[in-house]
Design a protein around this motif. Sequence first.
Motif, mmCIF file in Angstrom:
data_model
loop_
_atom_site.group_PDB
_atom_site.id
_atom_site.type_symbol
_atom_site.label_atom_id
_atom_site.label_comp_id
_atom_site.label_asym_id
_atom_site.label_seq_id
_atom_site.Cartn_x
_atom_site.Cartn_y
_atom_site.Cartn_z
ATOM 1 N N ALA A 1 -1.515 1.483 -4.159
ATOM 2 C CA ALA A 1 -1.837 0.070 -4.041
ATOM 3 C C ALA A 1 -1.373 -0.647 -5.304
ATOM 4 O O ALA A 1 -1.544 -0.155 -6.413
ATOM 5 C CB ALA A 1 -3.345 -0.118 -3.851
ATOM 6 N N GLU B 1 0.813 -1.221 0.000
ATOM 7 C CA GLU B 1 0.000 0.000 0.000
ATOM 8 C C GLU B 1 0.843 1.266 0.000
ATOM 9 O O GLU B 1 0.384 2.321 -0.440
ATOM 10 C CB GLU B 1 -0.917 0.016 1.231
ATOM 11 N N GLU B 2 2.075 1.166 0.499
ATOM 12 C CA GLU B 2 2.932 2.342 0.603
ATOM 13 C C GLU B 2 4.364 1.937 0.271
ATOM 14 O O GLU B 2 4.776 0.806 0.538
ATOM 15 C CB GLU B 2 2.850 2.929 2.019
ATOM 16 N N ARG C 1 2.177 6.660 -1.745
ATOM 17 C CA ARG C 1 1.103 5.729 -1.415
ATOM 18 C C ARG C 1 0.481 5.260 -2.730
ATOM 19 O O ARG C 1 0.010 6.066 -3.542
ATOM 20 C CB ARG C 1 0.051 6.407 -0.540
ATOM 21 N N HIS D 1 2.291 -2.967 4.308
ATOM 22 C CA HIS D 1 0.913 -3.445 4.274
ATOM 23 C C HIS D 1 0.302 -3.175 5.644
ATOM 24 O O HIS D 1 0.991 -3.251 6.678
ATOM 25 C CB HIS D 1 0.854 -4.942 3.948
#
Length: 280
Positions: free
Chosen positions: A78, A57-58, A76, A103
Amino acid sequence: MTPALSVLLCLGLCLCKRTRTQEAERFPKPSLRAENGSLVPQGGAVTLRCRGSWEAEEWRLGKKQESGWSQIKAMRKAGNEGEFSLPSATAYDAGTYRCRHRHSSYGWSEPSDPLELVVTGLSNQPSLAALPSSEVAPGQNVTLQCWSEWWYNRCVLYKDGEEISRGRMQSHGRGRQADFFFPAVNLTHDGTYRCYGFYSYYPYEWSSPSAPLVLRVSGEAAPAPPSPPPLPSSLPACSGPVPGDPRGFSGHPCRAANAAPSSPSPDFENGSIAEYLEDS
């Protein structure tokens, strides 16, 4: 500490370690690469791609400084890949990078393996020459000489865009030079070569590349030199006395094997060999 408490503590540590191992397997460390290669000309653009699992996610990009690793970019997004752009590379961008991804359930991954980003064109180009020639026959020896009037102390040799060797540059005339020796070349040595110079205390800041040198290996291999004749196992026997030698063997490596017995040798203690020849 009671035995029961010791057992519980041990079970807790083992379970924690197993959980971390399972999380690492499900959320492995990412990989980091430079799009279009890790050699970037000064002023050129480069994109660093951090690739991991689909659950990320990052993303964070770190660079090694004198004091340790420091974060220089974050994003950031996904997906399974994060992108970090360097629009115009300078000497400041040269160095060692690594990335991580995160995550919500597993936290941050382990860092990727380091990536070394080299910026070229930061100083004058060296020259590259082939001795005895850039066109040789198979089996010949060739030396590629990388020379510069700048006092670089390290040199890198590339063939067809791939690094193949590194060397130290030594004082030579009014500059410095590194020699790359190739014994008994063959067709695999055919190709285009370039060299770069740099200073060991700035290992990721290189010169401009030398002008390309095309090495051509063609024709038939040079014949091997003939082997010397074998030495005789024993000295040959003479067929007779040596001409000019009154005794038939003096000064010759062998004696007459079948010659008739010669007369006793004269006594030279009281006279010279010239007197003996006159008397005979």
